[in-house]
Scaffold this motif. Structure first.
Motif, PDB file in Angstrom:
ATOM      1  N   UNK A  35      39.735  44.027  42.408  1.00  0.00           N
ATOM      2  CA  UNK A  35      40.865  44.195  41.750  1.00  0.00           C
ATOM      3  C   UNK A  35      42.201  44.500  42.643  1.00  0.00           C
ATOM      4  N   UNK A  36      41.986  45.086  43.478  1.00  0.00           N
ATOM      5  CA  UNK A  36      42.958  45.203  44.768  1.00  0.00           C
ATOM      6  C   UNK A  36      43.145  43.865  45.397  1.00  0.00           C
ATOM      7  N   UNK A  37      42.054  43.355  45.657  1.00  0.00           N
ATOM      8  CA  UNK A  37      41.975  41.884  46.420  1.00  0.00           C
ATOM      9  C   UNK A  37      42.799  40.886  45.491  1.00  0.00           C
ATOM     10  N   UNK A  38      42.602  41.094  44.203  1.00  0.00           N
ATOM     11  CA  UNK A  38      43.314  39.995  43.309  1.00  0.00           C
ATOM     12  C   UNK A  38      44.753  40.222  43.227  1.00  0.00           C
ATOM     13  N   UNK A  39      45.073  41.789  43.170  1.00  0.00           N
ATOM     14  CA  UNK A  39      46.584  42.154  43.041  1.00  0.00           C
ATOM     15  C   UNK A  39      47.106  41.422  44.509  1.00  0.00           C
ATOM     16  N   UNK A  40      46.566  41.822  45.562  1.00  0.00           N
ATOM     17  CA  UNK A  40      47.074  41.107  46.734  1.00  0.00           C
ATOM     18  C   UNK A  40      47.710  39.741  46.820  1.00  0.00           C
ATOM     19  N   UNK A  41      46.509  38.944  46.034  1.00  0.00           N
ATOM     20  CA  UNK A  41      46.781  37.591  46.122  1.00  0.00           C
ATOM     21  C   UNK A  41      47.696  37.169  45.101  1.00  0.00           C
ATOM     22  N   UNK A  42      48.038  38.006  44.219  1.00  0.00           N
ATOM     23  CA  UNK A  42      48.953  37.879  43.143  1.00  0.00           C
ATOM     24  C   UNK A  42      50.445  38.223  43.253  1.00  0.00           C
ATOM     25  N   UNK A  43      50.512  39.196  44.381  1.00  0.00           N
ATOM     26  CA  UNK A  43      51.548  40.035  44.611  1.00  0.00           C
ATOM     27  C   UNK A  43      52.869  39.131  44.453  1.00  0.00           C
ATOM     28  N   UNK A  44      52.980  37.919  44.982  1.00  0.00           N
ATOM     29  CA  UNK A  44      54.212  37.030  44.921  1.00  0.00           C
ATOM     30  C   UNK A  44      54.527  36.434  43.605  1.00  0.00           C
ATOM     31  N   UNK A  45      53.739  36.384  42.695  1.00  0.00           N
ATOM     32  CA  UNK A  45      53.924  36.232  41.363  1.00  0.00           C
ATOM     33  C   UNK A  45      54.136  37.006  40.391  1.00  0.00           C
ATOM     34  N   UNK A  46      53.987  38.457  40.776  1.00  0.00           N
ATOM     35  CA  UNK A  46      54.278  39.486  39.790  1.00  0.00           C
ATOM     36  C   UNK A  46      55.777  39.460  39.707  1.00  0.00           C
ATOM     37  N   UNK A  47      56.126  39.732  38.161  1.00  0.00           N
ATOM     38  CA  UNK A  47      57.659  39.421  37.820  1.00  0.00           C
ATOM     39  C   UNK A  47      58.154  40.870  38.209  1.00  0.00           C
ATOM     40  N   UNK A  54      49.804  49.195  36.180  1.00  0.00           N
ATOM     41  CA  UNK A  54      49.321  48.635  35.002  1.00  0.00           C
ATOM     42  C   UNK A  54      48.360  47.267  35.229  1.00  0.00           C
ATOM     43  N   UNK A  55      48.804  46.489  36.002  1.00  0.00           N
ATOM     44  CA  UNK A  55      48.080  45.355  36.167  1.00  0.00           C
ATOM     45  C   UNK A  55      46.823  45.554  36.755  1.00  0.00           C
ATOM     46  N   UNK A  56      46.550  46.499  37.925  1.00  0.00           N
ATOM     47  CA  UNK A  56      45.573  47.044  38.335  1.00  0.00           C
ATOM     48  C   UNK A  56      44.542  47.774  37.518  1.00  0.00           C
ATOM     49  N   UNK A  57      45.020  48.538  36.653  1.00  0.00           N
ATOM     50  CA  UNK A  57      44.089  49.055  35.332  1.00  0.00           C
ATOM     51  C   UNK A  57      43.619  48.040  34.639  1.00  0.00           C
ATOM     52  N   UNK A  58      44.371  47.061  34.159  1.00  0.00           N
ATOM     53  CA  UNK A  58      43.677  46.178  33.165  1.00  0.00           C
ATOM     54  C   UNK A  58      42.784  45.267  34.036  1.00  0.00           C
ATOM     55  N   UNK A  59      43.018  45.095  35.212  1.00  0.00           N
ATOM     56  CA  UNK A  59      42.006  44.340  36.054  1.00  0.00           C
ATOM     57  C   UNK A  59      40.850  44.961  36.012  1.00  0.00           C
ATOM     58  N   UNK A  60      40.842  46.273  36.270  1.00  0.00           N
ATOM     59  CA  UNK A  60      39.635  47.112  36.466  1.00  0.00           C
ATOM     60  C   UNK A  60      39.056  47.221  35.475  1.00  0.00           C
ATOM     61  N   UNK A  61      39.742  47.434  34.165  1.00  0.00           N
ATOM     62  CA  UNK A  61      38.934  47.369  32.656  1.00  0.00           C
ATOM     63  C   UNK A  61      38.318  45.853  32.643  1.00  0.00           C
ATOM     64  N   UNK A  62      39.128  44.680  32.873  1.00  0.00           N
ATOM     65  CA  UNK A  62      38.292  43.311  32.567  1.00  0.00           C
ATOM     66  C   UNK A  62      36.996  43.370  33.651  1.00  0.00           C
ATOM     67  N   UNK A  63      37.071  43.472  34.706  1.00  0.00           N
ATOM     68  CA  UNK A  63      36.122  43.324  35.669  1.00  0.00           C
ATOM     69  C   UNK A  63      34.981  44.138  35.348  1.00  0.00           C
TER      70      UNK A  63
END
Length: 159
Positions: A35-47, A54-63
Motif C-alpha cells: 500500500x505504501x509503495x502504491x501511495x508513493x507511485x500515485x503521490x503526484x496524482x493525489x488531488x 484515508x487512501x492508505x487505509x482503503x488500499x490496505x483493506x482492498x489488498x
C-alpha cells in the motif's frame, strides 16, 4: 518527504488493521508495504494530499481482501493430501498376528477349526454351520466354544 512521514506515523496501526483482516502478521506487513509503495507511485496524482491516510487505509483493506480471495482459491484447488499410510512396522505386526492366528487354527482339531472358520470367516449362523457340517446346532456350539478356548490359549502362548 510526506510518504516517509506517513510511514513513520501510521505503519504500525495499518499493520494492526491488516492483521485483523488477514489473520497473519507476515501477510499484513506485506499488504501495508504494498500500500505504501502504491501511495508513493500515485503521490503526484493525489488531488488532496491530506487524504493520503484515508487512501492508505482503503488500499490496505482492498489488498487484504485480495489476499483472502487468493487464499480461498489456493485452498479450494490445493491437492488433497494422501491418507496416512500404516507404517511398515504396523504391517509387519499385523502379518505376525495373522500368521499366529492361522497357525493356531491349524493346530485345532478338524471339527473345531471348521466350526470357527465357518462362524467367524464365513459369517454363517449356527443353523447354517450345522447344515454345512452335517451336525446338530448343539454340536456346533460345543465345537465353537472348545475351539475358541483352545485358540485363546494358543494365542496367549504366542504373545
Amino acid at each position: 518527504m510526506a510518504v516517509t512521514a506517513l510511514y513513520s506515523a501510521h505503519y504500525r496501526s495499518l499493520v494492526r488493521l491488516a492483521v485483523l483482516l488477514v489473520r497473519d502478521v507476515a501477510s499484513a506487513e506485506e499488504v501495508v508495504q504494498d500500500a505504501f509503495v502504491a501511495l508513493h507511485g500515485a503521490w503526484r496524482r493525489l488531488r488532496d494530499t491530506d487524504k493520503a491516510l484515508a487512501y492508505l487505509r482503503q488500499s490496505v483493506v482492498n489488498r487484504s481482501r485480495s489476499v483472502l480471495r487468493h487464499r480461498a482459491v489456493v485452498e479450494k484447488y490445493a491437492p488433497k493430501g494422501l491418507p496416512d499410510a500404516p507404517s511398515a512396522e504396523n504391517g509387519a505386526i499385523g502379518e505376525l498376528e495373522r500368521s499366529a492366528v492361522i497357525e493356531a487354527l491349524r493346530s485345532l482339531p478338524t471339527r473345531q477349526r471348521e466350526a470357527l472358520v465357518l462362524r467367524y470367516y464365513g459369517d454363517l449362523s449356527e443353523a447354517e454351520i450345522a447344515h454345512a457340517m452335517g451336525i446338530s446346532k448343539g454340536a456346533v456350539k460345543s465345537h465353537t466354544a472348545r475351539g475358541m478356548a483352545a485358540l485363546r490359549m494358543a494365542l496367549e502362548q504366542f504373545s
